[in-house]
Scaffold this motif. Structure first.
Motif, short mmCIF file in Angstrom:
data_model
loop_
_atom_site.label_atom_id
_atom_site.label_comp_id
_atom_site.label_asym_id
_atom_site.label_seq_id
_atom_site.Cartn_x
_atom_site.Cartn_y
_atom_site.Cartn_z
N LYS A 129 0.85 -1.20 0.00
CA LYS A 129 0.00 0.00 0.00
C LYS A 129 0.87 1.24 0.00
O LYS A 129 2.02 1.21 0.42
N GLU A 130 0.25 2.33 -0.51
CA GLU A 130 0.92 3.61 -0.38
C GLU A 130 0.84 4.03 1.07
O GLU A 130 -0.21 3.95 1.70
N LYS A 131 1.96 4.44 1.60
CA LYS A 131 2.02 4.82 3.00
C LYS A 131 2.82 6.10 3.16
O LYS A 131 3.53 6.54 2.24
N CYS A 132 2.67 6.69 4.33
CA CYS A 132 3.45 7.86 4.68
C CYS A 132 4.63 7.41 5.54
O CYS A 132 4.46 6.64 6.49
N GLN A 133 5.80 7.88 5.19
CA GLN A 133 6.98 7.53 5.97
C GLN A 133 7.03 8.38 7.23
O GLN A 133 6.58 9.52 7.27
N LYS A 134 7.56 7.79 8.29
CA LYS A 134 7.69 8.49 9.56
C LYS A 134 8.46 9.80 9.35
O LYS A 134 9.56 9.80 8.80
N PRO A 135 7.88 10.93 9.80
CA PRO A 135 8.55 12.22 9.56
C PRO A 135 9.81 12.35 10.42
O PRO A 135 9.86 11.89 11.56
N GLN A 136 10.83 12.97 9.87
CA GLN A 136 12.10 13.17 10.56
C GLN A 136 12.12 14.59 11.13
O GLN A 136 12.71 15.51 10.56
N TRP A 137 11.46 14.75 12.29
CA TRP A 137 11.38 16.04 12.96
C TRP A 137 12.30 16.06 14.18
O TRP A 137 13.27 15.31 14.24
N ASP A 138 11.97 16.89 15.14
CA ASP A 138 12.74 16.99 16.38
C ASP A 138 12.91 15.59 16.99
O ASP A 138 11.92 14.88 17.20
N SER A 139 14.16 15.21 17.28
CA SER A 139 14.43 13.84 17.78
C SER A 139 13.80 13.58 19.14
O SER A 139 13.67 12.42 19.56
N ARG A 140 13.41 14.65 19.85
CA ARG A 140 12.79 14.47 21.16
C ARG A 140 11.31 14.09 21.06
O ARG A 140 10.73 13.63 22.03
N ILE A 141 10.73 14.28 19.90
CA ILE A 141 9.32 13.98 19.73
C ILE A 141 9.11 12.47 19.69
O ILE A 141 9.84 11.74 19.01
N ARG A 142 8.09 12.02 20.41
CA ARG A 142 7.71 10.61 20.41
C ARG A 142 6.35 10.47 19.73
O ARG A 142 5.42 11.20 20.05
N LEU A 143 6.27 9.52 18.77
CA LEU A 143 5.04 9.27 18.03
C LEU A 143 4.34 8.04 18.60
O LEU A 143 5.00 7.05 18.92
N ASP A 144 3.03 8.11 18.70
CA ASP A 144 2.24 6.99 19.21
C ASP A 144 1.04 6.77 18.27
O ASP A 144 0.16 7.62 18.21
N PRO A 145 1.03 5.65 17.53
CA PRO A 145 2.01 4.56 17.55
C PRO A 145 3.29 4.95 16.83
O PRO A 145 3.28 5.80 15.94
N ASP A 146 4.38 4.30 17.22
CA ASP A 146 5.69 4.59 16.65
C ASP A 146 5.97 3.57 15.55
O ASP A 146 6.27 2.40 15.84
N GLN A 147 5.86 3.97 14.31
CA GLN A 147 6.04 3.08 13.17
C GLN A 147 6.92 3.75 12.12
O GLN A 147 7.11 4.96 12.13
N GLU A 148 7.48 2.93 11.23
CA GLU A 148 8.26 3.47 10.13
C GLU A 148 7.36 4.01 9.03
O GLU A 148 7.73 4.95 8.32
N PHE A 149 6.17 3.40 8.89
CA PHE A 149 5.23 3.83 7.86
C PHE A 149 3.83 3.89 8.45
O PHE A 149 3.48 3.10 9.35
N TYR A 150 3.01 4.81 7.94
CA TYR A 150 1.64 4.98 8.43
C TYR A 150 0.67 4.97 7.25
O TYR A 150 0.99 5.45 6.14
N ASN A 151 -0.50 4.40 7.52
CA ASN A 151 -1.56 4.45 6.53
C ASN A 151 -2.08 5.88 6.39
O ASN A 151 -1.99 6.69 7.33
N PHE A 152 -2.64 6.17 5.25
CA PHE A 152 -3.25 7.49 5.06
C PHE A 152 -4.40 7.68 6.04
O PHE A 152 -5.13 6.74 6.38
N ASN A 153 -4.53 8.95 6.51
CA ASN A 153 -5.61 9.36 7.41
C ASN A 153 -5.51 8.71 8.80
O ASN A 153 -6.48 8.71 9.55
N LYS A 154 -4.36 8.15 9.13
CA LYS A 154 -4.14 7.59 10.45
C LYS A 154 -3.71 8.70 11.40
O LYS A 154 -2.74 9.42 11.15
N THR A 155 -4.43 8.86 12.51
CA THR A 155 -4.09 9.87 13.50
C THR A 155 -2.95 9.38 14.39
O THR A 155 -2.98 8.26 14.89
N VAL A 156 -1.96 10.25 14.56
CA VAL A 156 -0.78 9.92 15.35
C VAL A 156 -0.63 10.97 16.45
O VAL A 156 -0.74 12.17 16.20
N MET A 157 -0.39 10.50 17.69
CA MET A 157 -0.20 11.39 18.84
C MET A 157 1.27 11.77 18.96
O MET A 157 2.16 10.94 18.75
N LEU A 158 1.53 13.02 19.35
CA LEU A 158 2.88 13.51 19.58
C LEU A 158 3.05 13.84 21.06
O LEU A 158 2.16 14.45 21.67
#
Length: 372
Positions: free
Chosen positions: A291-320
């Protein structure tokens, strides 16, 4: 008149008549007897002083259910006798004998009971012999190799199972749970009960048989998936990598085939597992597709993503989240696939953030952890 030999001289002592020499003669007789006994022991063959230890062995006080053949109150040294138990119970040793051993360094003789083990060797019986439940050697797949390989196993005896190269046993370790005298669920049929050590770390009752299983067949998932290594079958627990062509991504990039057991009947089956970004293996419940996916963004290294994945489905909400004392410039983000404008090609994906008003504006620039 009594003749006494002492110091190479022969003396005559009168032991009657109450003469004045009677006490001295009596003492000489006693001393001569002791010296003669000592001299005999010193010149006897090298028997380490055990020639006196020749009495019979007393029947041991073991399990009161044991039946001795022959059945007597005492037995001769090295006399072999047989042990049996009533009903379907079995003794921990079926052949025993009493022997004389010497306790070092004092070299004191003592009776010791020996038992013949499954290999025919005689070993010291450290404790008592008991009537115990046993399991007969299970009649499973003939290709299975059991270690140790015996005809009978005592309750809780563990057995390791193996198969010829290229095959895998449905259980690698089993044990005799309940032996002779066990009943089925109806409470009437006698049979042995075996348990197997499952992949979840628990002893499960084995229903049916244990088999030597072949390799795992390559799964029929999305035809666009590329397997590394690419074969028609894979070994149990063999890890392989999944990729897709172009900009497509699989939901799991690392997968493996394992053996699991279907509850409550504990039947072995092949199951495919996928590795999450956290490194935890989880069961794959549905087919993996590209599937087409979004790659994990390379932002501030202190930011934690939940869920923490290398790729995300479209329209998936991610907590910071951020470390204590900091907060992210946006609490929630989501990735979308934009529609192309007429005559223009759209980017592969873009991230939106949810602001305090509940709107989802475009995430411009990098998200970061902000302090006071």
């Amino acid at each position: 008149m009594h003749i006494v030999q002492s110091g190479g001289r022969t003396e005559r002592c009168c032991l009657w008549g109450g003469g004045s020499m009677a006490p001295q003669c009596a003492l000489l007789v006693v001393l001569a007897t002791l010296l003669a006994a000592l001299e005999t022991e010193q010149h006897a063959p090298k028997n380490r002083g055990y020639s006196w230890y020749t009495g019979p062995c007393t029947k041991p006080w073991w399990d009161h259910n044991l039946q001795f053949t022959p059945d007597r109150n005492s037995y001769g040294v090295n006399e072999e006798l047989q042990l049996t138990c009533p009903g379907q119970l079995k003794p921990s040793f079926t052949s025993v004998k009493c022997v004389i051993q010497f306790q070092e360094p004092s070299s004191i003789a003592q009776y010791v009971w020996m038992g013949r083990n499954s290999t025919g060797a005689w070993i010291h019986i450290a404790g008592a012999v008991w009537c115990v439940e046993t399991c007969q050697r299970p009649q499973w797949d003939t290709k299975l190799h059991l270690t140790p390989d015996l005809q009978e196993y005592r309750k809780n005896d563990a057995v390791m199972l193996s198969c010829p190269e290229g095959l895998q046993p449905s259980y690698t370790h089993v044990r005799c749970a309940e032996g002779n005298g066990a009943l089925d669920d109806a409470g009437s049929v006698y049979r042995d009960t075996w348990q197997g050590w499952s992949s979840t770390g628990a002893w499960l009752r084995i229903e049916g048989t244990v088999q030597c299983l072949g390799p795992c067949t390559k799964p029929q998932w999305d035809h666009r998936l590329q397997f590394t290594p690419d074969r028609n079958s894979y070994g149990v627990n063999e890890e392989l990598q999944l990729t897709c062509s172009g900009q497509l991504k699989p939901f799991f990039t690392s997968v493996k085939c394992v053996i699991q057991f279907q509850e409550p009947i504990s039947i072995a089956q092949y199951v495919w597992m996928g590795k999450k970004a956290s490194g935890v293996w989880t069961r794959i419940e549905k087919n993996i597709s590209c599937k087409e996916k979004c790659q994990k963004p390379q932002w501030d290294s202190r930011i934690r993503l939940d869920p923490d994945q290398e790729f995300y489905n479209f329209n998936k909400t991610v907590m910071l989240t951020c470390p204590n004392g900091y907060w992210p410039s946006a609490m929630r983000i989501t990735c979308v696939k934009p529609s192309p404008h007429q005559g223009l090609s759209a980017p592969q994906n873009i991230w939106f953030m949810k602001n305090s008003t509940g709107l989802w504006p475009l995430a411009v620039g990098d998200m970061r952890c902000v302090g006071e």
